[in-house]
Write an enzyme that holds these catalytic residues in place. Structure first.
Site, PDB file in Angstrom:
ATOM      1  N   HIS A   1      14.778   8.354  -0.862  1.00 48.79           N
ATOM      2  CA  HIS A   1      13.418   8.755  -1.211  1.00 48.79           C
ATOM      3  C   HIS A   1      12.525   8.545   0.011  1.00 48.79           C
ATOM      4  CE1 HIS A   1       9.649   9.183  -3.151  1.00 48.79           C
ATOM      5  NE2 HIS A   1       9.316   7.918  -3.043  1.00 48.79           N
TER       6      HIS A   1
ATOM      7  N   ASN B   1       5.403  12.077   0.928  1.00 50.13           N
ATOM      8  CA  ASN B   1       6.082  11.616  -0.285  1.00 50.13           C
ATOM      9  C   ASN B   1       5.852  12.641  -1.396  1.00 50.13           C
ATOM     10  OD1 ASN B   1       6.936  10.322  -2.598  1.00 50.13           O
ATOM     11  ND2 ASN B   1       5.848   8.416  -2.203  1.00 50.13           N
TER      12      ASN B   1
ATOM     13  N   CYS C   1       9.061   8.113  -8.546  1.00 47.54           N
ATOM     14  CA  CYS C   1       9.845   8.440  -7.353  1.00 47.54           C
ATOM     15  C   CYS C   1      11.345   8.278  -7.575  1.00 47.54           C
ATOM     16  CB  CYS C   1       9.390   7.582  -6.181  1.00 47.54           C
ATOM     17  SG  CYS C   1       7.669   7.901  -5.776  1.00 47.54           S
TER      18      CYS C   1
HETATM   19  O1  UT7 Z   1       6.937   6.233  -3.486  1.00 51.05           O
HETATM   20  C1  UT7 Z   1       6.457   5.322  -4.425  1.00 51.05           C
HETATM   21  C2  UT7 Z   1       6.468   3.948  -3.896  1.00 51.05           C
HETATM   22  N1  UT7 Z   1       5.455   3.797  -2.887  1.00 51.05           N
HETATM   23  C3  UT7 Z   1       5.756   3.207  -1.735  1.00 51.05           C
HETATM   24  O2  UT7 Z   1       6.880   2.881  -1.501  1.00 51.05           O
HETATM   25  C4  UT7 Z   1       4.616   2.931  -0.782  1.00 51.05           C
HETATM   26  C5  UT7 Z   1       4.637   1.510  -0.335  1.00 51.05           C
HETATM   27  N2  UT7 Z   1       3.535   1.127   0.518  1.00 51.05           N
HETATM   28  C6  UT7 Z   1       3.368   1.617   1.772  1.00 51.05           C
HETATM   29  O3  UT7 Z   1       4.095   2.475   2.213  1.00 51.05           O
HETATM   30  C7  UT7 Z   1       2.299   0.997   2.640  1.00 51.05           C
HETATM   31  O4  UT7 Z   1       1.811  -0.160   2.017  1.00 51.05           O
HETATM   32  C8  UT7 Z   1       1.100   1.941   2.941  1.00 51.05           C
HETATM   33  C9  UT7 Z   1       1.553   3.047   3.897  1.00 51.05           C
HETATM   34  C10 UT7 Z   1       0.546   2.541   1.669  1.00 51.05           C
HETATM   35  C11 UT7 Z   1      -0.004   1.167   3.651  1.00 51.05           C
HETATM   36  O5  UT7 Z   1       0.497   0.567   4.833  1.00 51.05           O
HETATM   37  P1  UT7 Z   1       0.256  -0.980   5.146  1.00 51.05           P
HETATM   38  O6  UT7 Z   1       0.871  -1.233   6.451  1.00 51.05           O
HETATM   39  O7  UT7 Z   1       0.740  -1.768   3.975  1.00 51.05           O
HETATM   40  O8  UT7 Z   1      -1.307  -1.035   5.290  1.00 51.05           O
HETATM   41  P2  UT7 Z   1      -2.361  -1.845   4.427  1.00 51.05           P
HETATM   42  O9  UT7 Z   1      -2.544  -1.230   3.085  1.00 51.05           O
HETATM   43  O10 UT7 Z   1      -2.049  -3.303   4.509  1.00 51.05           O
HETATM   44  O11 UT7 Z   1      -3.651  -1.606   5.268  1.00 51.05           O
HETATM   45  C12 UT7 Z   1      -3.809  -2.150   6.584  1.00 51.05           C
HETATM   46  C13 UT7 Z   1      -5.173  -1.728   7.125  1.00 51.05           C
HETATM   47  C14 UT7 Z   1      -6.282  -2.087   6.149  1.00 51.05           C
HETATM   48  O12 UT7 Z   1      -7.418  -2.469   6.896  1.00 51.05           O
HETATM   49  P3  UT7 Z   1      -7.787  -3.999   7.067  1.00 51.05           P
HETATM   50  O13 UT7 Z   1      -7.972  -4.522   5.667  1.00 51.05           O
HETATM   51  O14 UT7 Z   1      -6.600  -4.632   7.765  1.00 51.05           O
HETATM   52  O15 UT7 Z   1      -9.022  -3.968   7.876  1.00 51.05           O
HETATM   53  C15 UT7 Z   1      -6.568  -0.768   5.470  1.00 51.05           C
HETATM   54  O16 UT7 Z   1      -7.891  -0.671   4.996  1.00 51.05           O
HETATM   55  O17 UT7 Z   1      -5.211  -0.322   7.312  1.00 51.05           O
HETATM   56  C16 UT7 Z   1      -6.325   0.219   6.583  1.00 51.05           C
HETATM   57  N3  UT7 Z   1      -5.966   1.538   6.106  1.00 51.05           N
HETATM   58  C17 UT7 Z   1      -6.097   2.648   6.860  1.00 51.05           C
HETATM   59  N4  UT7 Z   1      -6.526   2.848   8.112  1.00 51.05           N
HETATM   60  C18 UT7 Z   1      -6.501   4.105   8.594  1.00 51.05           C
HETATM   61  C19 UT7 Z   1      -5.466   1.893   4.906  1.00 51.05           C
HETATM   62  N5  UT7 Z   1      -5.268   3.215   4.849  1.00 51.05           N
HETATM   63  C20 UT7 Z   1      -5.639   3.715   6.047  1.00 51.05           C
HETATM   64  C21 UT7 Z   1      -5.657   5.012   6.596  1.00 51.05           C
HETATM   65  N6  UT7 Z   1      -6.081   5.157   7.873  1.00 51.05           N
HETATM   66  N7  UT7 Z   1      -5.236   6.092   5.917  1.00 51.05           N
END
Ligand code: UT7
Length: 335
Positions: A256, A286, A115
């Protein structure tokens, strides 16, 4: 002797036509529009058609840049392509693009910094201009993320899209314009958190790697999020400090587009009002190396950049890689 600066004199973008909405994703994996929008800011993304690869999108963007600027393929000295989704492992996508354009006087190469790839490529191109080694450099950011996304993995498939963007870099003797400063970083201790494991020399493609889904993106979202917030925010505010300017002096911040929440923190740290932040993550998701040149083009189309304006670019990505670039905007070529 006066220092030769590199300035952006043309910008173009290409977005494929196919739109993948959150509603459509709801039919593919266990997710919902509310979760995706509130956690990421994404409503839809674009995907290539079956016969399109990264070079095809880049070529469309470059042809548009030539149309706008009147520059021809034969004038190009160097083609740098930032991508993690090249058409193939080798030869470089830059070679495929060179041949398709008929850029007979150019050399070039691909650059892999995920990225942050466009920023790394922009600074590399600028160094070639500043040293006098090149007079016209095409810096491309292009990625076909749909080629390496697992559309059964809700953690990643909601995030990414496909796109290409390109800028033309040329020398300027006017010290008031061009790339003014850069702060770029790499820290490989983050390699485990965001990667495509198989297909390289460590883990060559095999029936097993395919069965294990190791050719798809893996991301530990939480770990990357934490580092991305800190990396983007510090790189963007540090470059202001080092150049003794404040958020008030900035016309627009083109970050980004990985997550709206990461962008909000960086903008806040820079002391920017929301109207000075380029956001298009809602439409495209992204697109890895393409987000910044695509964002720059949209900022120009929306009349948000004028000659003499300060513009800040910033990114964070796999590696980890991250950083920022400060530009003073100069005249764009037109036919
Ligand atoms: O560009 C390259 C660099 N990349 C980035 O900068 C990305 C950085 N990371 C992020 O943007 C975020 O971490 C994400 C958008 C990928 C995820 O968001 P988050 O707020 O960190 O969510 P999480 O991974 O902690 O997941 C929270 C909950 C989980 O459920 P439990 O364990 O709390 O029951 C996940 O299983 O949300 C669940 N979850 C979803 N639910 C509905 C994960 N993906 C989804 C989904 N829809 N698509």
């Amino acid at each position: 002797m006066k220092k030769m600066r590199a300035a952006i004199t043309g910008v173009a973008k290409y977005l494929p036509e196919r739109v993948l909405t959150n509603a459509e994703l709801e039919t593919m994996v266990e997710t919902n529009d509310e979760w995706i929008v509130s956690r990421t800011g994404i409503s839809e993304r674009r995907l290539v058609s079956k016969d399109q690869a990264t070079s095809d999108m880049a070529i469309e963007a470059i042809k548009d840049l030539f149309d706008q600027t009147g520059v021809t393929a034969g004038e190009i000295d160097v083609i740098i392509v930032a991508t993690v989704t090249p058409d193939m492992m080798f030869p470089a996508t830059a070679a495929i693009i060179q041949n398709a354009l008929g850029a007979k006087n150019a050399w070039g190469f691909d650059l892999s910094a995920a990225c942050s790839g466009f920023l790394f490529a922009l600074q590399t191109g600028a160094s070639l201009i500043e040293s006098g080694a090149a007079k016209k450099v095409l810096v491309v950011g292009a990625d076909t993320m749909s080629a390496i996304v697992d559309y059964t993995d809700r953690n990643t498939c909601i995030l990414f899209g496909d796109a290409a963007g390109v800028v033309l870099l040329e020398p300027t003797e006017d010290e008031n314009f061009g790339l003014m400063d850069h702060m770029l970083y790499i820290d490989g201790s983050g390699a485990h958190a965001l990667h495509q494991l198989a297909g390289g020399s460590r883990l060559p493609a095999s029936a097993e790697t395919v069965a294990n889904k190791q050719h798809f993106i893996y991301q530990d979202g939480k770990a990357v999020f934490k580092r991305a917030v800190e990396g983007m925010a510090s790189a963007s505010s540090d470059i202001l400090k080092r150049n003794q300017i404040s958020g008030d002096d900035i016309a627009i911040f083109v970050p980004h587009q990985a997550n709206k929440r990461i962008i909000d923190v960086a903008a806040q740290r820079m002391g920017l009002s929301p109207d000075k932040v380029l956001l298009n993550i809602d439409k495209y998701g992204n697109t890895t190396a393409a987000t910044i040149p695509v964002g720059l083009k949209e900022a120009l189309e929306e009349g948000r950049i004028k000659d003499g304006d300060y513009v800040v670019l910033a990114a964070f990505g796999a590696g980890y890689t991250w950083g920022s670039i400060l530009l003073k905007w100069g005249p764009i070529r037109s036919k």
